[in-house]
Write an enzyme that holds these catalytic residues in place. Sequence first.
Site, PDB file in Angstrom:
ATOM      1  N   LEU A  66      63.539  50.680  49.841  1.00  0.00           N
ATOM      2  CA  LEU A  66      62.524  50.016  49.021  1.00  0.00           C
ATOM      3  C   LEU A  66      61.197  50.791  49.071  1.00  0.00           C
ATOM      4  CD1 LEU A  66      61.695  47.318  47.438  1.00  0.00           C
ATOM      5  CD2 LEU A  66      60.552  46.762  49.571  1.00  0.00           C
ATOM      6  N   ASP A  97      57.896  38.269  44.514  1.00  0.00           N
ATOM      7  CA  ASP A  97      59.020  38.077  43.614  1.00  0.00           C
ATOM      8  C   ASP A  97      58.754  39.113  42.531  1.00  0.00           C
ATOM      9  OD1 ASP A  97      60.547  37.369  41.343  1.00  0.00           O
ATOM     10  OD2 ASP A  97      60.816  35.370  42.179  1.00  0.00           O
ATOM     11  N   HIS A  98      59.475  40.217  42.573  1.00  0.00           N
ATOM     12  CA  HIS A  98      59.060  41.335  41.714  1.00  0.00           C
ATOM     13  C   HIS A  98      59.164  41.009  40.222  1.00  0.00           C
ATOM     14  CE1 HIS A  98      63.361  42.240  41.519  1.00  0.00           C
ATOM     15  NE2 HIS A  98      63.111  43.062  40.520  1.00  0.00           N
ATOM     16  N   LYS A 100      56.539  41.732  36.357  1.00  0.00           N
ATOM     17  CA  LYS A 100      56.977  42.364  35.107  1.00  0.00           C
ATOM     18  C   LYS A 100      56.021  41.974  33.972  1.00  0.00           C
ATOM     19  CE  LYS A 100      61.854  42.608  36.460  1.00  0.00           C
ATOM     20  NZ  LYS A 100      62.212  44.010  36.603  1.00  0.00           N
ATOM     21  N   HIS A 107      63.864  34.427  41.180  1.00  0.00           N
ATOM     22  CA  HIS A 107      63.458  34.926  39.860  1.00  0.00           C
ATOM     23  C   HIS A 107      63.629  33.882  38.746  1.00  0.00           C
ATOM     24  CE1 HIS A 107      63.549  38.503  42.180  1.00  0.00           C
ATOM     25  NE2 HIS A 107      64.814  38.788  42.026  1.00  0.00           N
ATOM     26  N   LYS A 152      76.404  39.959  37.854  1.00  0.00           N
ATOM     27  CA  LYS A 152      76.598  41.393  38.015  1.00  0.00           C
ATOM     28  C   LYS A 152      77.847  41.816  37.249  1.00  0.00           C
ATOM     29  CE  LYS A 152      73.964  41.949  42.187  1.00  0.00           C
ATOM     30  NZ  LYS A 152      72.756  42.620  41.716  1.00  0.00           N
TER      31      LYS A 152
HETATM   32  C1  BG6 Z   1      66.817  41.701  43.187  1.00  0.00           C
HETATM   33  C2  BG6 Z   1      68.215  41.351  43.563  1.00  0.00           C
HETATM   34  O1  BG6 Z   1      65.924  40.707  43.584  1.00  0.00           O
HETATM   35  O2  BG6 Z   1      66.736  41.890  41.772  1.00  0.00           O
HETATM   36  C3  BG6 Z   1      69.214  42.370  43.068  1.00  0.00           C
HETATM   37  O3  BG6 Z   1      68.319  41.251  44.976  1.00  0.00           O
HETATM   38  C4  BG6 Z   1      69.029  42.614  41.595  1.00  0.00           C
HETATM   39  O4  BG6 Z   1      70.549  41.954  43.334  1.00  0.00           O
HETATM   40  C5  BG6 Z   1      67.573  42.908  41.274  1.00  0.00           C
HETATM   41  O5  BG6 Z   1      69.842  43.711  41.211  1.00  0.00           O
HETATM   42  C6  BG6 Z   1      67.342  43.003  39.778  1.00  0.00           C
HETATM   43  O6  BG6 Z   1      66.028  43.437  39.548  1.00  0.00           O
HETATM   44  P1  BG6 Z   1      65.641  44.227  38.236  1.00  0.00           P
HETATM   45  O7  BG6 Z   1      64.170  44.414  38.319  1.00  0.00           O
HETATM   46  O8  BG6 Z   1      66.425  45.508  38.254  1.00  0.00           O
HETATM   47  O9  BG6 Z   1      66.080  43.371  37.089  1.00  0.00           O
END
Ligand code: BG6
Length: 491
Positions: free
Chosen positions: A20, A180-181, A185, A243, A343
């Site tokens: 990361l 929470d990435h 966005k 998310h 997935k």
């Molecule tokens: C993460 C998950 O939080 O988000 C992963 O742990 C997932 O499993 C990822 O692949 C997806 O993130 P993004 O930004 O690629 O849509």
Amino acid sequence: MTDVIEQKALITIFGGTGDLANRKLYPSLYHLYSKGSLSKHFAVIGTARRKWSNEFFREKIKEAIKDIKGSDEFADDFISHFYYQSHDVTDKESYVTLKDLSDELDKKYHLEGNRLFYLAMAPNFFGTIASRIKSEGFVDTKGFHRLIIEKPFGHDLASAKELNESLRQAFREDEIYRIDHYLGKEMIQNISVIRFANSIIESLWNNRYISNIQVTLSEVLGVEDRGRYYEESGALRDMVQNHILQIVSLLAMEVPIKLTTDEIRHEKVRALRSLRVYEGDAVHKNFVRGQYGPGILDGTKHAGYREEDNVDSDSNTETFVAAKLMIDNFRWAGVPFYIRTGKRLAKKATQIAIHFKDVPLNLFSEQKSLAGNVLVIHIQPNEGITLHMNVKKTGQGMETMPVNLDYAHSSQVGMNTPEAYEKLILDCLRGDATYFSHWDEVSLSWNFIDHIAGVWERTKENFPNYKPGTMGPQEADDLLLQDGFQWFSVE
Ligand code: BG6
């Protein structure tokens, strides 16, 4: 464009040799540096178990940023701010050395005692690290002290509470930044603007005009090398708890009185409190789970989930979730929020489709139904919005045809939309926690998820039940069909 203000801080990254840090954190820090948000007064300490020298660490940083345009010119100055400290998180002595280095760098770079701790590692040591940070005096300086932590934030409500309590021994809630990435966005942040800056949208944003909302987070990749983690989490904990519920709360929340962190959070929490918690049979009725089997995707043969590394050959873990959520309040009563994520699906895409109710009477054709109005918010890979409408077909008669009004973000500002991590790290340095998850949100989400997970753990599913390259099991389609709807195709 807001003025760039230089942020002064010591950034200590636990898990500094990890994936990361390399893929996201170092490139993000470089971007902040190239824009001037980080300049002279910053230093980064990378810590991990490995015994690396500063020089070796700096070479790794150089490698991590080498693909960024223009980075070669400034790389040497940038990496000179990086220091490495081999560290055993459980060993008291390790913290003494780390503290000495921190104090030294604080003086050297005039950091005013500002400290940001980034926990980019396995969560089992979060509590230990936080309590040592406190007991060894890292937070006795006069500047700010903030902690960014990566998911997973617990495995269920009980473990999340325990983790939270251990962090709270050292940090106040307003010092804890739970990443929470998705909240970083661009188009997720745009949801509030689309809603609250457009009267034609906000006035229709309720159960009188909206028939249903669909949120899709689909991925093409399988679990890759994360089998061990994923076996414990599954798609429900990996994607829905954080998310998806965050996105739903942004879509469903009431209009905040001001766009401040506290006011937005207050409304998000209220939305989550209105989320109907399912029990027993209602879980089976409203939630669908799936697991991918082996198959061919884009001409390549892929193993099924059960054949992946570190995955049980009889695994009951879901790699796909679809659900119908209900928000029991005045604004949303009766409007289903359908969600799905998985997935090895057909496309990598994140999209929100808001379906408006049909006009009361179709005046145009008895044979042909009118296409519904749909507002699509494209989160990734394309960024933008599309409004699906009906217009007259040119020529004789009154035949209708669907058209799309498009706003594509990426084509407006180029491909340079800052990575989510870059924005979130800068927010944290500036003390803005709006796009981080508050404990009240996390705990409500876990409470909701625990009910689903509890029921699922007691029943074995007939897995695998979908093929790579599809959009999940048939039951996910049936979930909507029984209400007279269909998934909006992922664009
Ligand atoms: C993460 C998950 O939080 O988000 C992963 O742990 C997932 O499993 C990822 O692949 C997806 O993130 P993004 O930004 O690629 O849509």
